[in-house]
Design an enzyme around this catalytic site. Structure first.
Site, mmCIF file in Angstrom:
data_model
loop_
_atom_site.group_PDB
_atom_site.id
_atom_site.type_symbol
_atom_site.label_atom_id
_atom_site.label_comp_id
_atom_site.label_asym_id
_atom_site.label_seq_id
_atom_site.Cartn_x
_atom_site.Cartn_y
_atom_site.Cartn_z
ATOM 1 N N ASP A 163 -38.463 40.461 -6.169
ATOM 2 C CA ASP A 163 -38.949 39.398 -5.285
ATOM 3 C C ASP A 163 -37.825 38.418 -4.967
ATOM 4 O OD1 ASP A 163 -40.829 38.178 -3.682
ATOM 5 O OD2 ASP A 163 -41.688 36.973 -5.291
ATOM 6 N N ASN A 168 -36.953 31.712 -4.302
ATOM 7 C CA ASN A 168 -36.715 32.053 -5.697
ATOM 8 C C ASN A 168 -35.251 31.859 -6.098
ATOM 9 O OD1 ASN A 168 -39.350 32.595 -6.343
ATOM 10 N ND2 ASN A 168 -39.199 34.801 -5.968
ATOM 11 N N ASP A 181 -38.051 33.164 -11.172
ATOM 12 C CA ASP A 181 -39.306 33.899 -10.988
ATOM 13 C C ASP A 181 -39.152 35.383 -11.286
ATOM 14 O OD1 ASP A 181 -41.838 34.734 -10.432
ATOM 15 O OD2 ASP A 181 -42.011 33.636 -8.550
#
Length: 376
Positions: A163, A168, A181
């Site tokens: 991700d 992030n 994250d």
């Protein structure tokens, strides 16, 4: 996200034996309420819920993310992130200070990153509204790539983030970058870089189309996502442009660069305070990272090397030694780093059940890219 507190239902909490081996501090929920002054100051919101500011007894500021009961992410992601952050340590990965698993409440407490997310700076919604300079963008790109390279090469077992995106990547007071994250991260066998999954994860605009087609993410899936982040840093635009119609930043940038139009691509807020040849070089790296075929993409190690070179060239430019160091295409002899990657048919192969992912990869065949401008 700058850190988080996870709240689960009593049924979700389950056995905390898998967390007992954690070396970080264990907090009670009562302590977390004290740390955050009853969750008074909101820093932001992520997939788990709201992010709050807090202070430890010694005055150290921390970040706490509260998971809402409506969140689709729960104990599995919590355990994954807690266990990963306990065993990985790198200057370009966010640090975990502690955790909480107290009855129905679960928590992770992170180091506080005062400058928020890279996304906030790209879109200009950070508190001071300042625009990142070109040297700052280069450094953030390099530091983020180093964090990802560590996940791919320095961890045992190695990890795929799954991700990677601008929200992030967190920035501290010195604008130093940290990858954050890890709830969706997956370990893999270094002898077999594929990870079979049953569920597609990621964020529209950043998801590797090959991963979508095969449901087997690899380290090259992270490379693809990072390439999108690089384009965001160059252009100051989001992963999916909304006007005049939704279009992926990759298709938009390729279309502009195929015409040799670098000025139309670079973020105008920098007011020309950059070297056009270096912008070409970073755009080149970004588009190679987002090649349709993973075999045509560089590794994160390759990307780190290329971005180190960009930093050196930028430092030379600042020192007045850049006159003869213009960019004329890839400086890497790797055959996989060719412009052929740009001309691959980019027709959507994303999930037929997801219009969001279909939209993000509404790409077309493009002409061969130019190798950069003449020296200036």
């Amino acid at each position: 996200m700058r850190g988080f507190l996870l709240v689960a239902t009593a049924n979700d909490a389950g056995d905390d034996s898998s967390l007992r081996r954690l070396e970080s501090r264990r907090f009670t929920y009562k302590e977390l309420k004290m740390i955050t002054n009853n969750f008074q100051r909101v820093l932001g919101q992520g997939g788990f819920g709201y992010v709050y500011s807090g202070f430890l007894e010694d005055g150290t500021q921390v970040a706490v993310k509260l998971r809402s009961h409506s969140s689709k992410q729960g104990v599995k992601e919590f355990l994954a992130e807690a266990q990963i952050l306990t065993r990985i340590h790198h200057m370009n990965l966010v640090s975990m200070i502690g955790y909480c698993m107290d009855g129905e409440y679960m928590a992770l407490v992170y180091e506080y990153m005062s400058e928020g997310t890279l996304q906030e700076h790209i879109e200009g919604s950070n508190r001071n509204g300042a625009c990142l300079s070109w040297p700052q963008r280069l450094r953030i790109a390099l530091e983020s790539s180093q964090g990802l390279e560590y996940l791919h090469k320095g961890c045992n077992p190695p990890l795929i983030h799954r991700d990677v995106k601008a929200t992030n990547i967190l920035l501290n007071a010195k604008l130093e970058a940290r990858i954050a994250d890890f709830g969706l991260s997956k370990a893999f066998n270094s002898n077999d870089p594929h990870v079979s999954t049953n569920t597609l994860v990621g964020t529209p605009g950043y998801v590797d189309p090959e991963y979508q087609a095969t449901m087997k993410p690899t380290t090259k899936s992270d490379v693809y996502s990072f390439g999108v982040v690089l384009l965001e840093l160059v252009t100051g635009k989001p992963a999916i442009l909304r006007e005049p119609e939704p279009i992926n930043i990759i298709w938009w940038a390729r279309r502009q660069l195929a015409q040799g139009n670098i000025e139309a691509v670079v973020d105008g807020r920098m007011r020309g305070d950059y070297d056009v040849n270096l912008v070409w070089k970073v755009a080149d790296i970004a588009l190679k990272c987002t090649a349709h075929s993973s075999l045509q993409r560089p590794t994160m190690t390759d990307v780190v090397i290329q971005l180190h070179e960009c930093i050196e060239l930028e430092n030379g430019r600042a020192a007045g030694d850049y006159a003869n160091n213009f960019y004329t295409g890839s400086s890497n002899n790797d055959p996989n780093m060719s412009y052929d990657a740009y001309t691959t048919d980019q027709s959507s192969i994303m999930s037929r059940n997801s219009t969001a992912f279909d939209t993000e990869h509404n790409l077309r065949r493009e002409p061969t890219m130019p190798t950069g401008p003449a020296a200036r």
